[in-house]
Design an enzyme around this catalytic site. Structure first.
Site, PDB file in Angstrom:
ATOM      1  N   PHE A  78       0.849  -1.202   0.000  1.00 35.12           N
ATOM      2  CA  PHE A  78       0.000   0.000   0.000  1.00 35.12           C
ATOM      3  C   PHE A  78       0.881   1.248   0.000  1.00 35.12           C
ATOM      4  CE2 PHE A  78       0.724   1.389   4.362  1.00 35.12           C
ATOM      5  CZ  PHE A  78       1.231   0.241   4.944  1.00 35.12           C
ATOM      6  N   PHE A  80       2.311   3.891   2.007  1.00 34.35           N
ATOM      7  CA  PHE A  80       3.600   3.518   1.449  1.00 34.35           C
ATOM      8  C   PHE A  80       4.248   2.494   2.360  1.00 34.35           C
ATOM      9  CE2 PHE A  80       2.630   7.857   0.216  1.00 34.35           C
ATOM     10  CZ  PHE A  80       2.703   7.759  -1.166  1.00 34.35           C
TER      11      PHE A  80
END
Ligand SMILES: [Cu+2]
Length: 160
Positions: A78, A80
Site C-alpha cells: 500500500f 507507502f
C-alpha cells in the site's frame, strides 16, 4: 528508366547475420534457463475488488500462514508500506506470496532474490520462493507510487 540493382553490402550482410544469430542465441538461452532452472515467473493469481482489499478476504488480514512444511503469505502493498509489518520464515521452506494493492500500482522486490513482481490494484500477484540463507531481506518498491515511494521499504526475516 534504367534497371536498378539492389546490392546488399558485405558488411551489411554480416551485421544482419550477426543480429539474427544474437536473437537465436538469446531465444535458446532463455528457453534453456526456463526449462532447467525453475524460472519463477510471477503468475496472475486472479482478480480482486481493490476497494475491498482492506475490508474483507485474505488481504484484510495480512499474515503468514504455515501450511504443512510450507508457508503462504498474504501481503498488502500500500502507499507507502507493506503488511504484515513483519514476516518470518524458517530457512529452506517454500514460501508462496500472494500480493495485492488497495490503492495504486506498487511492486514487491525482495533484495538478493529474484522475487520482483508488479503489484496492480485489482489483481493478485503470486510468486513462490525458497530462502536458502538465513538473514534479513529488504523488501523494496520498484514502481514509482507517489510522494512516499522512496521510503516504501520493509524487510522479512529468514530464521535458521
Ligand atoms: Cu510503492
Amino acid at each position: 528508366m534504367e534497371h536498378q540493382e539492389y546490392i546488399i553490402e558485405r558488411y551489411e550482410r554480416a551485421w544482419i547475420f550477426f543480429g539474427l544469430a544474437m536473437i537465436t542465441v538469446f531465444i535458446i538461452l532463455v528457453g534453456y534457463l526456463m526449462l532447467t532452472m525453475g524460472n519463477t515467473n510471477p503468475v496472475g493469481a486472479g482478480r480482486i475488488d481493490a476497494t475491498k482489499v482492506r475490508i474483507e478476504g485474505d488481504f484484510a488480514n495480512p499474515r503468514v500462514e504455515q501450511v504443512g512444511n510450507e508457508y503462504v503469505a498474504y501481503v498488502q502493498a500500500f502507499a507507502f508500506g507493506y503488511l504484515p509489518a513483519e514476516m518470518r520464515f524458517k530457512v529452506g521452506r517454500k514460501v508462496t506470496f500472494y500480493i495485492t494493492s488497495p490503492d495504486v500500482q506498487h511492486s514487491f522486490h525482495v533484495h538478493n532474490t529474484n522475487i520482483n513482481v508488479q503489484v496492480i490494484p485489482g489483481e493478485i500477484a503470486k510468486v513462490s520462493y525458497t530462502f536458502t540463507r538465513p538473514g534479513e531481506y529488504p523488501i523494496i518498491c520498484n514502481e514509482y507510487c507517489g510522494i512516499g515511494h522512496a521510503n516504501m521499504i520493509n524487510k522479512l526475516i529468514v530464521e535458521p
